[in-house]
Write an enzyme that holds these catalytic residues in place. Structure first.
Site, mmCIF file in Angstrom:
data_model
loop_
_atom_site.group_PDB
_atom_site.id
_atom_site.type_symbol
_atom_site.label_atom_id
_atom_site.label_comp_id
_atom_site.label_asym_id
_atom_site.label_seq_id
_atom_site.Cartn_x
_atom_site.Cartn_y
_atom_site.Cartn_z
ATOM 1 C CB ILE B 203 -0.988 0.089 1.256
ATOM 2 C CG1 ILE B 203 -1.440 -1.333 1.172
ATOM 3 C CG2 ILE B 203 -1.731 1.375 1.184
ATOM 4 C CD1 ILE B 203 -2.602 -1.271 2.613
ATOM 5 C CB THR B 209 4.920 -11.205 0.591
ATOM 6 O OG1 THR B 209 5.739 -10.668 1.492
ATOM 7 C CG2 THR B 209 5.257 -12.386 0.160
ATOM 8 C CG ASP B 262 -1.604 -0.609 11.421
ATOM 9 O OD1 ASP B 262 -2.670 -1.116 11.603
ATOM 10 O OD2 ASP B 262 -0.368 -1.248 11.490
#
Lengths: 520, 520
Positions: B203, B209, B262
């Site tokens: 993002i 990955t 977060d």
């Protein structure tokens, strides 16, 4: 950064986004642009440059930029035309919002930057909600409040009435039936002082001052119309919502409303006052269990902040802590309240309403050097000059100056709620009363509401009418009565202390409840 | 409350609202309904009942209900048909969100109610943003985190691979070039253990990955496809985004992203692991100035929380605090990293990448009772079984199992950045490196990125190549080089201590900066 410049074809969505600058782009092209939902894009078309917030959609036509009317209005591009789109930098103000999130005090230029981006619509609802939540949790320092007010005023319209001094009155609200402003403004202006009063409509209460006045005359005036009313009458009673005074505040309220929080109370109020050039302001702080402010202590703390901010803004502020344990007067709901206010100006007002009105007007008079302000206010009310002045204002705003109380029509569907016991009224639950009035249809149905027959301390015998509910819809009336039976808003007892159970937990559910906030 | 029931004519807006359940109504009819923007309405059509959030618009056709595709999908009403609309009660969860706003700890059933309303789309972005902001400021207790995880799992899809035990590996991220997973998964599964790895796309970083693996084979698998890959190979390397595991987390991320916070890091990670039935998990916590976690102390605190939560969820968790002061290996960017990972499995890997991979795989082995796990991992890597296993996985996921490193094409536009001084590499700025790679086009352009020639402690003489930037666009390359010159991400010095000025404040502007978060 350079970003991925791209030419996309305009698709006019043909609807507004509630004032927000939003564009829609298909997810494949969003990823080609290197943007995610909520990122900003810069759109260029001919000389126009618009920053908008991206809404990434699936199943949206490829190579297409969907634009809502707000963006179209600025961009002036037509359906099918090609516009240039690129990722825009994140506004600097976002960094300051994150700082506030982390509890840092913001400096004036940082706050100015945030407010400018709010007004420019460069911040999303998500970012505004986070900022407002941070202010609510971390609080606002005096310096921050001052900076917020100045930035809100600078980014909005201001009105110069060409008169001085400008007087004003404000209540932080929270008490149903508070039509005091409809008395204070005529009393003060009848004495020759200038008091251009703007008010809000109800959001979560049964009636805002603007709703009450609208029963008597139009309130939706432009700045020019408002100025000419003030020119003629030294006063006005208008709706502040459309005047673009401190527009940032109106945008904050849009996110505060669903959250039912009001961290910007002081900046919001003070910015509106500053924008109309107020020099002397009386702030009414009703205190009581059912009011916004519960204790005298809280009221004093808030008052200190108003006064301190006033000093910083060259405004003389006087705060009045008023009794907020029960509704003001007997009437709750726009038409019922307008009627009661008119009667009060004609000499037949309930004692608490009249007393509150002359006290607040009196404070303003004393700020202007009058010795016994309250007495002066009483005299003006008694003399009928205040009534005359209100009728002047009604006329100037386009209403019928000869309106009589009996002309004001109220809901024809009514139910009387009677007492099942004898004794005295020990308490009246403000919030419950307000919700019963709202359930009956107020403020939307002007004629809907509640008319009390008894107030605190009044003697009650079994079968006496406690209050009467007015509505225009049998269905609304019925559900209002059900709510009334459920909430039982008036407590009656033989001797005080004879009935100590006030409420129970879990409490009875008050459906659709929202705290009274955001009423200006 | 009864509310104002109204029949409105459906207008299909024909676009999606990013998954949100939104309707549009003209302001006059909104006020007739007694609703404001952000209020909820209940729409009834035949047997269907949908709760949606109202967007009040001006200049919208009267007596009309504009519905976005999400609502249309559930309501099944066609253009022009009449539907019944009424104000809906505010969801109970909103009260709990306000409680959290005020700092109260939430109980499990309250959290469950919030998560259910999140998944049902009954909460607006404003309300979600306020909740997430409150969690960020007030923090989340262990009990709350546990309740969040369980609720997130219960409201989403879960996968049972019919094998036991299930091993897993996760990195909280923050270090560029970390392609360790591409080595760990083949090593562990080559040993016969089951490790169904789901990953995220980048993002805010140059490569996730899933982006790296996608260079070698498809990653966008369904649950069924994923299960059969695991059935065949004991492992998989897929994208977790579309599997509907813990969907609430994906919705939270949508509001966390623009805020760059977060607060749900642990619940987010743990819920995804729980949803695939993980029994043994190694969590990599890179620590370093440029990483998400700055100090060893922070790392230990976070590790304790992972382990405690694991106990509550019957997961065995082992945390690895790893060296995060510089990128892992030399390659940054999807294709460059996939190439480096493949080379490493073929025996030509950089020492730090190989060491990190065998250490993490070793920890998993030791959790399974192996004595010297790291040695076992080294042996498997050396033997070529890991490479063989990766090729099996590539084939099972639909890629070319015979892919060779030289087949992987990288950006053809390149620039070499050379040193202007001699000495040793004293520091490498992770975030700056990541941004240079992103500016060059990563992760969108798979072939874009940075290839380091020097790493910490390496000897450098004037004119040596420090790193090479790859891109597919001359324009992107140029702006990446400009950014590189501006950020100067590699610090070189003769003797340590000879160059003490690391940064200056105000620091050089890093355009479009966003902290690396939300990378799962």
């Amino acid at each position: 950064m350079v970003g991925w410049v791209m030419k996309l074809r305009v698709k006019l969505l043909g609807i507004r986004a509630g004032g927000k600058q939003i564009i829609v782009v298909d997810d494949e092209y969003a990823s080609r642009l290197g943007i995610h939902s909520s990122d900003r894009v810069e759109i260029t078309y001919k000389q126009q440059n618009v920053i908008a917030i991206a809404n990434v959609a699936t199943d949206f036509p490829k190579k297409t930029l969907g634009i809502y009317e707000e963006v179209q209005h600025k961009l002036k591009a037509q359906e099918g035309e090609m516009v240039q789109v690129r990722p825009a930098e994140r506004p600097e103000s976002l960094g300051y919002i994150r700082d506030k999130l982390s509890g840092r005090r913001l400096r004036a230029p940082e706050i100015k930057m945030i407010i400018m981006d709010v007004v420019e619509r460069h911040l999303s609802d998500i970012e505004l909600a986070s900022f407002v939540t941070s202010l609510y949790i971390h609080g606002t320092s005096m310096d921050e409040a001052e900076a917020l007010i100045k930035a809100m005023v600078e980014t909005g319209r201001t009105i110069d009435f060409g008169k001085s001094p400008i007087l004003d009155k404000h209540s932080i609200g929270g008490v149903p039936g508070d039509k005091t402003t409809l008395l204070v403004v005529p009393i003060v202006s009848a004495a020759g002082f200038t008091i251009p009063k703007t008010s809000s409509r109800a959001i979560t209460s049964p009636a805002g001052t603007a709703d009450r006045v609208e029963v008597l005359c139009p309130v939706d005036l432009t700045c020019e119309e408002m100025s000419s009313v003030v020119e003629k009458t030294n006063a006005c009673l208008t709706w502040g919502g459309a005047l673009d005074l401190a527009p940032a505040d109106d945008l904050f309220i849009q996110v505060e409303y669903p959250l039912s929080i009001d961290p910007l109370l002081l900046p919001s109020i003070m910015s509106k006052k500053k924008a109309i050039g107020a020099d002397y302001v009386v702030v009414d702080i009703p205190a009581g269990r059912g009011a916004k402010i519960k204790t005298i202590g809280e009221a004093h703390a808030l008052a200190q902040e108003f006064i301190e901010l006033g000093k910083r803004l060259d405004m003389h502020i006087q705060c009045a802590v008023t009794f907020g344990e029960q509704p003001i007067g007997y009437a709750i709901g726009p038409a019922l309240e307008a009627k009661e206010a008119l009667l009060a100006l004609m000499g037949e007002g309930p004692i608490d309403l009249v007393n509150k009105a002359v006290s607040l007007a009196g404070l303003l008079f004393e700020m202007m050097g009058v010795n016994d302000g309250t007495q002066k206010a009483k005299d003006i009310l008694k003399s009928g000059e205040a009534e005359k002045k209100l009728r002047e204002i009604i006329a100037a705003q386009g209403g019928d100056p000869d309106v009589q109380p009996e002309d004001i029509d109220v809901g024809n569907e009514t139910v009387e709620i009677r007492s099942e016991e004898k004794g005295r009224v020990q308490w009246i639950n403000n919030r419950a009363m307000a919700q019963i009035a709202r359930e009956a249809g107020a403020p939307k149905n002007r004629g809907a509401g509640v008319l009390l027959s008894k107030k605190l301390g009044d003697k009650v015998t079994k079968g006496d009418i406690l209050y009467k509910i007015f509505s225009r819809s049998a269905q609304k009336l019925e559900s209002s009565v059900l709510l009334a039976e459920n909430l039982n808003p008036i407590g009656i007892t033989g001797k005080f202390g004879e009935k100590m159970l006030i409420d129970r937990i879990p409490t009875k559910k008050i459906s659709h409840e929202k705290p009274f906030i955001l009423e200006r």
